[in-house]
Design a protein around this motif. Structure first.
Motif, PDB file in Angstrom:
ATOM      1  N   THR A  16       0.835  -1.206   0.000  1.00 27.09           N
ATOM      2  CA  THR A  16       0.000   0.000   0.000  1.00 27.09           C
ATOM      3  C   THR A  16       0.869   1.255   0.000  1.00 27.09           C
ATOM      4  OG1 THR A  16      -1.693  -1.217   1.222  1.00 27.09           O
ATOM      5  CG2 THR A  16      -1.862   1.191   1.206  1.00 27.09           C
ATOM      6  N   GLY A  17       1.923   1.263   0.793  1.00 30.92           N
ATOM      7  CA  GLY A  17       2.823   2.418   0.834  1.00 30.92           C
ATOM      8  C   GLY A  17       3.543   2.627  -0.478  1.00 30.92           C
ATOM      9  N   THR A  18       3.975   1.542  -1.101  1.00 31.41           N
ATOM     10  CA  THR A  18       4.665   1.642  -2.386  1.00 31.41           C
ATOM     11  C   THR A  18       3.735   2.191  -3.458  1.00 31.41           C
ATOM     12  OG1 THR A  18       6.033  -0.238  -1.770  1.00 31.41           O
ATOM     13  CG2 THR A  18       5.986   0.353  -4.093  1.00 31.41           C
ATOM     14  N   LEU A  19       2.511   1.716  -3.506  1.00 31.52           N
ATOM     15  CA  LEU A  19       1.551   2.211  -4.489  1.00 31.52           C
ATOM     16  C   LEU A  19       1.208   3.676  -4.238  1.00 31.52           C
ATOM     17  CD1 LEU A  19      -0.868  -0.824  -4.897  1.00 31.52           C
ATOM     18  CD2 LEU A  19       0.742   0.072  -6.568  1.00 31.52           C
ATOM     19  N   ALA A  20       1.042   4.061  -2.974  1.00 33.82           N
ATOM     20  CA  ALA A  20       0.730   5.460  -2.657  1.00 33.82           C
ATOM     21  C   ALA A  20       1.884   6.376  -3.048  1.00 33.82           C
ATOM     22  CB  ALA A  20       0.415   5.595  -1.168  1.00 33.82           C
ATOM     23  N   LEU A  21       3.099   5.941  -2.796  1.00 40.53           N
ATOM     24  CA  LEU A  21       4.264   6.741  -3.162  1.00 40.53           C
ATOM     25  C   LEU A  21       4.401   6.851  -4.670  1.00 40.53           C
ATOM     26  CD1 LEU A  21       6.752   8.271  -2.156  1.00 40.53           C
ATOM     27  CD2 LEU A  21       8.011   6.123  -2.300  1.00 40.53           C
ATOM     28  N   ALA A  22       4.144   5.762  -5.381  1.00 38.73           N
ATOM     29  CA  ALA A  22       4.256   5.786  -6.836  1.00 38.73           C
ATOM     30  C   ALA A  22       3.207   6.700  -7.456  1.00 38.73           C
ATOM     31  CB  ALA A  22       4.111   4.375  -7.399  1.00 38.73           C
ATOM     32  N   LEU A  23       2.020   6.750  -6.892  1.00 41.23           N
ATOM     33  CA  LEU A  23       0.971   7.606  -7.437  1.00 41.23           C
ATOM     34  C   LEU A  23       1.177   9.065  -7.039  1.00 41.23           C
ATOM     35  CD1 LEU A  23      -2.168   5.357  -6.868  1.00 41.23           C
ATOM     36  CD2 LEU A  23      -0.968   5.804  -9.009  1.00 41.23           C
ATOM     37  N   ALA A  24       1.732   9.312  -5.870  1.00 42.66           N
ATOM     38  CA  ALA A  24       1.890  10.681  -5.386  1.00 42.66           C
ATOM     39  C   ALA A  24       3.206  11.308  -5.810  1.00 42.66           C
ATOM     40  CB  ALA A  24       1.796  10.705  -3.869  1.00 42.66           C
ATOM     41  N   TYR A  25       4.178  10.523  -6.274  1.00 44.13           N
ATOM     42  CA  TYR A  25       5.498  11.048  -6.615  1.00 44.13           C
ATOM     43  C   TYR A  25       5.416  11.830  -7.912  1.00 44.13           C
ATOM     44  CZ  TYR A  25      10.461  11.233  -7.653  1.00 44.13           C
ATOM     45  OH  TYR A  25      11.721  11.662  -7.942  1.00 44.13           O
TER      46      TYR A  25
END
Length: 156
Positions: A35-44
């Motif tokens: 979940t953290g990896t996906l959130a970071l990838a979408l927000a980066y």
């Protein structure tokens, strides 16, 4: 008859694996990581910044060609640059150009080599050469503009 009831042990007979605390911990850590990896990838959203020099580059405020003498492919000039006076010599090449219309032919110049012989301050004292690449580009443009403005290339 003495019969003892036999108890059934489910771990031995049924081979049931329990979902224990360690398995729960592994699944929750993995899902949190995902979940953290996906959130970071979408927000980066990288913002690219322009590279800026630490030393400010400025164009001279006052510049003029005080005097110029031309020979075949060489010339000398006295250039005023921000209150400083520069004695320069240069090599140039003449190029025939036009504006694309018949009868608009003219001679243009291209500075091939520029050398600052001597530099003077406001009082006329000799100083060391302080010019850099940008100053040389400015001086080249000033020399060509002076040649074209005073029609010095037509007689050479």
């Amino acid at each position: 008859m003495n019969l003892k009831p036999t108890s059934i042990n489910p771990t031995v007979t049924h081979r049931v694996q329990r979902f224990g605390f360690m398995n729960f911990l592994k699944v929750s850590v993995f899902s949190a990581f995902l979940t953290g990896t996906l959130a970071l990838a979408l927000a980066y959203n990288p913002q690219f910044t322009e590279y800026k020099l630490s030393v400010p580059v400025h164009t001279p405020a006052q510049n003029a060609v005080a005097a110029m003498a031309l020979q075949e492919n060489t010339g000398t000039a006295v250039v005023r640059l921000d209150g400083f006076t520069l004695d320069v010599n240069f090599k140039y090449n003449t190029v025939e150009e036009d504006y694309g219309v018949p009868g608009s032919d003219f001679m243009n110049a291209e500075i091939l080599d520029l050398a600052v012989d001597q530099a003077y301050d406001n009082s006329g004292n000799k100083i060391s050469d302080f010019t850099d690449f940008n100053d040389h580009l400015t001086i080249n443009a000033m020399l060509v503009a002076h040649m074209l403005q005073n029609r010095m290339l037509e007689g050479v």
